[in-house]
Scaffold this motif. Structure first.
Motif, PDB file in Angstrom:
ATOM      1  N   GLU A  94      33.208  45.916  46.297  1.00 53.42           N
ATOM      2  CA  GLU A  94      32.608  46.628  45.173  1.00 53.42           C
ATOM      3  C   GLU A  94      33.164  46.073  43.873  1.00 53.42           C
ATOM      4  N   PRO A  95      32.411  46.214  42.794  1.00 49.86           N
ATOM      5  CA  PRO A  95      32.935  45.730  41.531  1.00 49.86           C
ATOM      6  C   PRO A  95      34.244  46.436  41.203  1.00 49.86           C
ATOM      7  N   ARG A  96      35.135  45.717  40.715  1.00 43.87           N
ATOM      8  CA  ARG A  96      36.435  46.210  40.257  1.00 43.87           C
ATOM      9  C   ARG A  96      37.296  46.736  41.398  1.00 43.87           C
ATOM     10  N   GLN A  97      36.913  46.418  42.617  1.00 42.09           N
ATOM     11  CA  GLN A  97      37.761  46.927  43.712  1.00 42.09           C
ATOM     12  C   GLN A  97      39.159  46.328  43.615  1.00 42.09           C
ATOM     13  N   ARG A  98      39.214  45.022  43.247  1.00 40.62           N
ATOM     14  CA  ARG A  98      40.531  44.406  43.164  1.00 40.62           C
ATOM     15  C   ARG A  98      41.339  45.019  42.034  1.00 40.62           C
ATOM     16  N   GLU A  99      40.655  45.295  40.928  1.00 43.90           N
ATOM     17  CA  GLU A  99      41.336  45.941  39.812  1.00 43.90           C
ATOM     18  C   GLU A  99      41.931  47.269  40.263  1.00 43.90           C
ATOM     19  N   PHE A 100      41.137  48.013  41.030  1.00 45.59           N
ATOM     20  CA  PHE A 100      41.645  49.309  41.478  1.00 45.59           C
ATOM     21  C   PHE A 100      42.767  49.150  42.485  1.00 45.59           C
ATOM     22  N   ALA A 101      42.692  48.072  43.290  1.00 44.39           N
ATOM     23  CA  ALA A 101      43.784  47.833  44.231  1.00 44.39           C
ATOM     24  C   ALA A 101      45.071  47.585  43.465  1.00 44.39           C
ATOM     25  N   PHE A 102      44.976  46.783  42.401  1.00 42.90           N
ATOM     26  CA  PHE A 102      46.172  46.544  41.597  1.00 42.90           C
ATOM     27  C   PHE A 102      46.654  47.831  40.958  1.00 42.90           C
ATOM     28  N   ARG A 103      45.665  48.641  40.495  1.00 42.07           N
ATOM     29  CA  ARG A 103      46.076  49.892  39.851  1.00 42.07           C
ATOM     30  C   ARG A 103      46.780  50.797  40.851  1.00 42.07           C
ATOM     31  N   ASP A 151      51.677  33.611  58.700  1.00 41.63           N
ATOM     32  CA  ASP A 151      50.458  33.882  57.938  1.00 41.63           C
ATOM     33  C   ASP A 151      50.604  35.165  57.151  1.00 41.63           C
ATOM     34  N   VAL A 152      50.969  36.213  57.897  1.00 41.11           N
ATOM     35  CA  VAL A 152      51.081  37.515  57.256  1.00 41.11           C
ATOM     36  C   VAL A 152      52.144  37.468  56.170  1.00 41.11           C
ATOM     37  N   ASP A 153      53.267  36.827  56.495  1.00 37.48           N
ATOM     38  CA  ASP A 153      54.361  36.818  55.532  1.00 37.48           C
ATOM     39  C   ASP A 153      53.960  36.109  54.252  1.00 37.48           C
ATOM     40  N   SER A 154      53.213  35.006  54.386  1.00 37.17           N
ATOM     41  CA  SER A 154      52.853  34.291  53.157  1.00 37.17           C
ATOM     42  C   SER A 154      51.869  35.118  52.346  1.00 37.17           C
ATOM     43  N   ILE A 155      50.943  35.804  53.020  1.00 39.28           N
ATOM     44  CA  ILE A 155      49.996  36.640  52.275  1.00 39.28           C
ATOM     45  C   ILE A 155      50.728  37.763  51.572  1.00 39.28           C
ATOM     46  N   VAL A 156      51.666  38.399  52.312  1.00 40.11           N
ATOM     47  CA  VAL A 156      52.367  39.532  51.727  1.00 40.11           C
ATOM     48  C   VAL A 156      53.222  39.067  50.562  1.00 40.11           C
ATOM     49  N   LYS A 157      53.833  37.901  50.741  1.00 42.70           N
ATOM     50  CA  LYS A 157      54.668  37.391  49.645  1.00 42.70           C
ATOM     51  C   LYS A 157      53.796  37.138  48.409  1.00 42.70           C
ATOM     52  N   ALA A 158      52.638  36.503  48.630  1.00 40.99           N
ATOM     53  CA  ALA A 158      51.743  36.249  47.514  1.00 40.99           C
ATOM     54  C   ALA A 158      51.264  37.567  46.909  1.00 40.99           C
ATOM     55  N   GLY A 159      51.015  38.556  47.773  1.00 46.69           N
ATOM     56  CA  GLY A 159      50.557  39.855  47.297  1.00 46.69           C
ATOM     57  C   GLY A 159      51.591  40.514  46.423  1.00 46.69           C
ATOM     58  N   MET A 160      52.843  40.490  46.864  1.00 47.64           N
ATOM     59  CA  MET A 160      53.882  41.139  46.078  1.00 47.64           C
ATOM     60  C   MET A 160      54.074  40.378  44.768  1.00 47.64           C
ATOM     61  N   SER A 161      53.941  39.046  44.813  1.00 49.61           N
ATOM     62  CA  SER A 161      54.052  38.286  43.572  1.00 49.61           C
ATOM     63  C   SER A 161      52.912  38.665  42.638  1.00 49.61           C
ATOM     64  N   GLY A 162      51.711  38.801  43.217  1.00 46.93           N
ATOM     65  CA  GLY A 162      50.557  39.173  42.405  1.00 46.93           C
ATOM     66  C   GLY A 162      50.763  40.523  41.752  1.00 46.93           C
ATOM     67  N   LEU A 163      51.296  41.454  42.525  1.00 48.54           N
ATOM     68  CA  LEU A 163      51.507  42.785  41.964  1.00 48.54           C
ATOM     69  C   LEU A 163      52.581  42.732  40.878  1.00 48.54           C
ATOM     70  N   THR A 164      53.613  41.925  41.139  1.00 51.47           N
ATOM     71  CA  THR A 164      54.670  41.795  40.124  1.00 51.47           C
ATOM     72  C   THR A 164      54.094  41.257  38.823  1.00 51.47           C
ATOM     73  N   LEU A 165      53.208  40.277  38.956  1.00 53.70           N
ATOM     74  CA  LEU A 165      52.573  39.693  37.772  1.00 53.70           C
ATOM     75  C   LEU A 165      51.734  40.737  37.048  1.00 53.70           C
ATOM     76  N   PHE A 166      50.960  41.481  37.832  1.00 56.31           N
ATOM     77  CA  PHE A 166      50.092  42.510  37.256  1.00 56.31           C
ATOM     78  C   PHE A 166      50.924  43.546  36.519  1.00 56.31           C
ATOM     79  N   LEU A 167      52.052  43.923  37.155  1.00 53.84           N
ATOM     80  CA  LEU A 167      52.933  44.915  36.540  1.00 53.84           C
ATOM     81  C   LEU A 167      53.455  44.385  35.211  1.00 53.84           C
ATOM     82  N   ALA A 168      53.829  43.103  35.197  1.00 56.51           N
ATOM     83  CA  ALA A 168      54.372  42.544  33.963  1.00 56.51           C
ATOM     84  C   ALA A 168      53.309  42.505  32.878  1.00 56.51           C
ATOM     85  N   GLN A 169      52.035  42.305  33.287  1.00 54.30           N
ATOM     86  CA  GLN A 169      50.970  42.218  32.289  1.00 54.30           C
ATOM     87  C   GLN A 169      50.605  43.582  31.730  1.00 54.30           C
ATOM     88  N   ARG A 170      50.612  44.580  32.615  1.00 53.79           N
ATOM     89  CA  ARG A 170      50.058  45.872  32.201  1.00 53.79           C
ATOM     90  C   ARG A 170      51.107  46.922  31.869  1.00 53.79           C
TER      91      ARG A 170
END
Lengths: 314, 936
Positions: B897-906, B705-724
């Motif tokens: 909170e609003p934009r909490q996820r945005e700030f997490a990515f930041r 469970d944890v591994d799949s979440i973390v893997k998805a999280g790192m992929s999400g961050l990688t995507l965010f990094l590529a976008q921003r």
């Protein structure tokens, strides 16, 4: 008694599974419906026009307004063209009844290792899906002796409930009844009953001029007879027993006997202009369903294709 | 008894039952197996098919064989098989005479022998026959017929003798007895060893026995082993291991000191057909000197023991110096060099009585085996004669040249000397100093390395004659001898043509000098001649037995028959002088069962007209139980097989076995291979994958469970990094710190599971190295929401405790919560905190160095020198980054909170940028000032 209750338990499970599976099958049917439409493009689907005015949705004719009619019947757009008042009439449409007979006898519970489902399960799946499809198309669906024809959208539930609460004997072939001349009958069974019984059933059902389809659902093992060694074969319904010393030597004779049996059935159905086909449980249920659907359309379109064979390995 | 197998049957007639097996075979073949029962709906069609021939399908042959085997086992069991049936002579009513070998060679298998005798006696008892027990070691013993009970008692009183027995000597009394008794049956319990007079005994025995029944027990026991001829040779202690024939091919000889503690072990291996081999103890001489007893491991007999006494030990060497100034400059004296050279392996005694003559007399009186005369010139005739006699008897005399010897004239040197020394390299000579050239091949120094650095300035020269070359042991480069030597009688005379001090050469200072002396000392008195010459002149003394060996090779008090031994006794042990130690307790002499030259040979009894029998060394065993139970097991197997065949598994077995097995193996192998997709087997692939693109890495916890979440999280961050940002990283990589190389990744995200076990030390070491080499590990305990309220709450969650467990063995720097001006808050976005799925957790980094200067306070960013190797948070960053494949967030946020996820990515972007760019942003705060300065 124990065997009986075991079979009933198996049937309940099969019904439950078939219930779910047939829903997914029917849910995936827009594709099948399209397919069916493509196959029988010129065939009217669903409600069938009676070529006279009545309750319906398609335009039939404009007629003069007769005084005394409610004024909301007046078609003002048409009436504005000249000095008369017109009433818009629709074509009268009526649904037609399809009787489905899934064989639920103990012999249908047979499933060899090569097959995915038991014959019973496959029969029920196809019955339910066909019922759902037909009801969606506006037809009325019933099971002889078990459920009166209905066009309710919850037809699968109704059928399942009716079967679950059915405490009558499980017959291989449908009880004799008199369908209306326009009714359609679909019998899904393994048709291992003696040819005489099948013949009398066909005679009874077709007496009123109804048309139908016989669909033989067989297990792959029943087609290929993959047995060897010393084996005692037991008939599940009447319990008769025959022992084969070397079963592998019986294969060719068995296959010839099965072919003969089918030829006999086929000659009966050909006489009556019914459809007969076989389906092996190792093939997909959707294939069978598509065949049935298109077969019924074709039947109505009177462009009869004799001996359509679907579901058998080529 | 069946030919060679120790197997017999109580009811052999029942074995005829085995003849019925073919019938059984036929029956089993004919009987049809039970049909399989199959429900088959179209059975009604089958009725229409004309029945085929109904010959049953055959039972598989192996099943039939199984059943036959089971039946055969039952029949065998019924016949009452007995393994190792009792030895016995039956069929006669004459008295039984048991000849019993009881020398040392019988000791190793004594129990077997006694048991065989016991059984013989028991058989005789049941037949009511008299028994005469004749131990072949006791010729004087009176032979009488005894009832079985008495014979048994007599048998119990016998023990193997520790010496070699002479069977011949007992023959006369046997003959007398046989004549007196008349008809007898004779059983000879032989040990199969001929210790010398074997053929003579056999001849006598056949004559004595005549036509009486003779049974020889000579098989079934391992042939005995023996030790002889221990030698403390130049470099090692060797001992000969003897055997008769066959038997043991290899083993171990143990060396034991006088107190019984082991000193060493040596392996021996017999070549095929060889009757003797050698075991060598490669031990330092000091240890070898301590050896008091050698024994073959596992062999219990006196013959397998060699006792060593002082004659095998280091020799005493007397040193006599002819020069007078020895005491004035002791460190330059020849005695000093000699003492130091001899001390490691010999007992050095210095002549302390003024004159050399007196010292020599004293040493001769002490019976030293070796005397060194360093530059002793003229000797008195009386002393010379004594010395010559001593040498004849085995003494070793070593002389060193010197001014006195050069002038003297005596015959106690191996070669004729030219008067006056020869000086090399001096002002009056025409040659340069000479080096040592070679050691002669047949001399004692053979094999020593020739030292190249020895220079000889002066030497005494030998008269060149025909035999000089044969007497020369070492020679100089010009061919003149450096050391000469000669055997005289049992002894040796040797001469070093240089002095024993440094005046003539630097030989005494070299290591070779020690080795050469050691070789010479080794020539003096051991085994064959140890101290022989020394002792023989003295009057014959006797030494009382101290401890003796019994037949089994164990020490015990001396028996009453043991007599004092003459000091020069060096023969094999006898009944009067049993093997053991004799003399004083502090320096006893040893007597061994076998003398150095003794060998043992097998006794060939095939010429004798006799029955042969073997010893049985095992209890008789009734085999019925085993047979019946194994037959039962076979029937069980049969039942299972039949059940399987009937149940249709047979079809599976028969038809699908191979493919099924293949599929199973394939599935198994893929399953085994599957858990390690990123793992080590192809490290190169991993490395290439890791370095071909910048990748974020995370530690695989093993919790899916944890591994799949973390893997998805790192992929999400990688995507965010590529976008921003400009960083377009590759797919994140899961790593196992214990196996994978971590150096490829700038950042490793480590989700800490509560209760996670501490990683293995290997993994800890890798993590430590990774952090030291500039990597950053983000530890995320993911449990800020579970933290109890309060300041210290965050550090008390189970995740934090697991983290503490992990960090306890890491070298972690001092940590602090991220300060407001930390460069981590400014690397990409300007952030105040680092929220993840939760926003209450504190984020910790390495403490920045505090600079107290005034402008520090005004600087908006501080970066320290490097990148913090560790970032600890409990906000579950990866949980906030995790995206489903359709781009929707995987987990809800708390409190949302609003934009909490945005700030997490930041926060993630800032952390990644921080690890990639280091403190670069901290320097950027000076950019305006720099630009301004450049503009001017």
């Amino acid at each position: 008694m124990a065997a009986e209750s075991k079979h009933l338990g198996g049937e309940i499970t099969a019904i439950r599974r078939a219930d779910g599976e047939s829903r997914t099958l029917a849910a995936s049917l827009p594709r099948l419906v399209l397919e069916a439409r493509r196959i029988a493009a010129n065939v009217i689907h669903g409600l069938h026009g009676r070529r006279r005015a009545g309750a319906g949705e398609t335009f039939w004719q404009y007629r003069r307004f007769v005084s005394g009619e409610p004024s909301q019947n007046v078609d003002w757009r048409r009436s504005a063209r000249d000095d008369h008042l017109y009433v818009r009439e629709q074509e009268w449409e009526a649904a037609h009844t399809v009787w489905l007979w899934p064989d639920r006898s103990p012999s249908m519970a047979f499933a060899s290792r090569q097959s995915r489902d038991s014959k019973l399960e496959r029969g029920l799946i196809v019955t339910f899906a066909l019922a759902e499809l037909l009801v969606a198309g506006g037809e009325r669906v019933g099971i002889p002796g078990l459920m009166n024809p209905t066009a309710s959208s919850g037809v699968i539930d109704k059928m399942a409930q009716a079967m679950l609460h059915d405490d009558a004997d499980r017959l291989s072939l449908p009880p004799s009844f008199v369908p209306s001349a326009l009714a359609e009958i679909v019998v899904l069974s393994d048709f291992w009953s003696p040819i005489g019984e099948i013949r009398s059933m066909l005679a009874g059902l077709s007496a009123s001029g109804a048309h139908g389809t016989l669909l033989q659902i067989v297990d792959p093992a029943e087609e290929t007879f993959p047995y060897s060694g010393r084996i005692e074969f037991v008939e599940p319904e009447i319990g008769s027993v025959i022992t084969a010393g070397r079963a592998e030597r019986w294969v060719s004779d068995y296959i010839a006997r099965v072919a003969l049996h089918r030829d006999e059935i086929r000659s009966e159905t050909n006489k009556l202009d019914w459809l007969f086909s076989t389906h092996t449980t190792s093939r997909s249920a959707a294939e069978l369903l598509l065949f049935l659907h298109s077969g019924m359309m074709v039947n109505k379109g009177s462009a009869r294709i004799a001996n359509v064979k679907v579901g058998r390995s080529a | 008894m069946i030919a060679s197998l120790p197997l017999s049957f109580a009811e052999p007639v029942l074995l005829l039952g085995l003849l019925s097996l073919p019938l059984l075979w036929w029956l089993l073949r004919v009987m049809p197996p039970r049909p399989r029962r199959i429900e088959f709906p179209p059975t009604r069609l089958l009725f229409d098919i004309a029945p085929k021939e109904e010959t049953p399908s055959r039972t598989p042959w192996w099943l039939t064989a199984l059943r036959l085997l089971a039946a055969a086992l039952v029949i065998l069991a019924a016949a009452g098989p007995i393994w190792n049936p009792q030895t016995g002579l039956a069929g006669s009513s004459a008295p039984l005479v048991i000849l019993l070998d009881d020398g040392w060679s019988a000791a190793a298998s004594w129990d077997t022998r006694v048991k065989a005798a016991d059984e013989l006696i028991a058989n005789a008892d049941s037949d009511r026959r008299g028994v005469a027990l004749v131990p072949l070691s006791e010729p004087a013993r009176d032979i009488t017929l005894m009832p079985a009970g008495t014979a048994r008692v007599a048998l119990r009183q016998l023990a193997p003798k520790p010496y070699s027995i002479e069977r011949v000597e007992t023959l006369p009394s046997v003959e007398r007895f046989l004549k007196a008794t008349g008809n007898c049956e004779i059983a000879w319990l032989s040990d199969g060893v001929d210790t010398g007079r074997g053929p003579e005994f056999l001849e006598g025995l056949s004559k004595t026995v005549g036509d009486r029944g003779l049974t020889i027990f000579d098989a079934g026991t391992p042939p005995p082993l023996a030790l002889a001829a221990a030698e403390n040779a130049a470099a090692k202690m060797t001992v000969k291991v003897l055997r008769t024939n066959g038997g043991v091919t290899a083993g171990i000889v143990r060396a034991v000191d006088p107190k019984g503690s082991p000193i060493g072990e040596a392996r021996y291996t017999f070549a095929p057909q060889a009757r003797e081999t050698e075991a060598a103890f490669d031990l330092p001489v000091e240890l070898r000197n301590d050896i008091a007893r050698l024994e073959i491991s596992g062999e219990r007999s006196a013959g397998a023991v060699q006792l060593l006494d002082k004659r095998w030990r280091r020799r005493a060497v007397g040193i006599v110096s002819g020069s007078t100034n020895e005491t004035a400059q002791p460190l330059l004296a020849s005695t000093f060099y000699l003492t130091r050279a001899l001390a490691p392996f010999a007992d050095v005694r210095l002549g302390d009585r003024g004159a050399p003559q007196q010292a020599i007399t004293q040493f001769l009186d002490q019976k030293l085996p070796m005397i060194v005369l360093a530059d002793v010139g003229t000797l008195s005739p009386e002393i010379r004669e004594r010395l010559a006699a001593w040498i004849e008897q085995g003494g070793v005399l070593v002389r060193f040249a010197g001014p006195r010897l050069a002038q003297a004239d005596d015959d106690l040197v191996p070669v004729k000397l030219r008067r006056g020394g020869r000086i090399l390299g001096g002002s009056l000579t025409w040659e340069k100093p000479q080096h040592l050239a070679s050691f002669t091949a047949d001399g004692p120094f053979v094999g020593l390395a020739v030292p190249k650095d020895i220079t000889v300035n002066r030497q005494v020269l030998a008269e060149p004659d025909a035999v000089l070359a044969t007497k020369s042991w070492a020679s100089l480069e010009d061919g003149t001898p450096l050391v000469t030597g000669e055997h005289r009688g049992k002894g040796v005379v040797s001469l070093f043509h240089v002095s024993a001090d440094m005046r003539w050469s630097d030989l005494p200072m070299s290591g070779s000098f020690v080795e050469m002396l050691r070789r010479i000392v080794d020539m003096s008195g051991y085994t064959s001649s140890p101290g022989a010459g020394v002792a023989s002149e003295a009057k014959v003394e006797t030494m009382a037995p101290l401890r003796t060996l019994d037949g089994f090779g164990a020490f015990g008090p001396p028996p009453s028959t043991a007599k004092p031994m003459p000091v020069d006794f060096r023969d094999r042990a006898t009944p009067e002088h049993p093997p053991g130690f004799y003399g004083p307790a502090d320096g006893p002499l040893a007597v061994n069962t076998l003398a150095a030259a003794d060998r043992i040979a097998p006794l060939d009894t095939s010429a004798l007209r006799a029955q042969h029998a073997s010893y049985t060394n095992a209890e008789p065993r009734d085999l019925r139980g085993i047979l019946l139970s194994s037959s039962l097991a076979l029937f069980l197997i049969d039942a299972i097989v039949v059940a399987m065949l009937g149940g249709g598994i047979a079809a599976l077995l028969r038809r699908r076995a191979a493919p099924a097995a293949l599929v199973f193996m394939f599935v198994l192998s893929t399953m085994l291979a599957a858990p390690q997709p990123s793992r080590a087997d192809d490290n190169d692939d991993f490395a290439i994958k890791a370095v071909s693109q910048t990748r974020l890495a995370y530690v695989v916890t093993g919790n899916s469970d944890v591994d799949s979440i973390v893997k998805a999280g790192m992929s999400g961050l990688t995507l965010f990094l590529a976008q921003r940002t400009a960083l377009e990283a590759g797919d994140p990589v899961g790593v196992d710190p214990a196996h994978d190389e971590l150096a490829f990744f700038p950042l490793i995200y480590w989700p800490v599971m509560p209760g996670a076990p501490k990683p293995p030390q290997d993994a800890i070491n890798r993590i430590d190295a990774y952090m030291k080499q500039g990597g950053t590990v983000v530890f995320d305990t993911r449990d800020a929401i579970e933290a109890p309220p309060g300041d210290a709450g965050a550090s008390q969650t189970p995740g934090m405790q697991a983290l503490r467990n992990i960090l306890s063995s890491l070298d972690v720097p001092e940590l602090e919560p991220v300060p407001r001006e930390h460069v981590l808050t400014k690397t990409f976005y300007l952030l105040r905190d680092f929220p993840g799925r939760f926003n209450t957790g504190q984020t910790w980094v390495e403490t920045l160095p505090r600079d107290d200067d005034d402008d520090a306070a005004s600087r908006p960013a501080r970066g320290g020198d490097g990148v913090s190797p560790i970032i600890i948070t409990s906000n579950d960053l990866a949980g906030a980054w995790a995206l489903r494949p359709d781009g929707q967030p995987m987990l809800p946020l708390t409190p949302g909170e609003p934009r909490q996820r945005e700030f997490a990515f930041r926060a993630g972007v800032n952390i990644v940028m921080y690890t990639l760019t280091g403190n670069y942003k901290a320097d950027q705060v000076h950019a305006p000032a720099l630009i301004e300065r450049l503009g001017q």
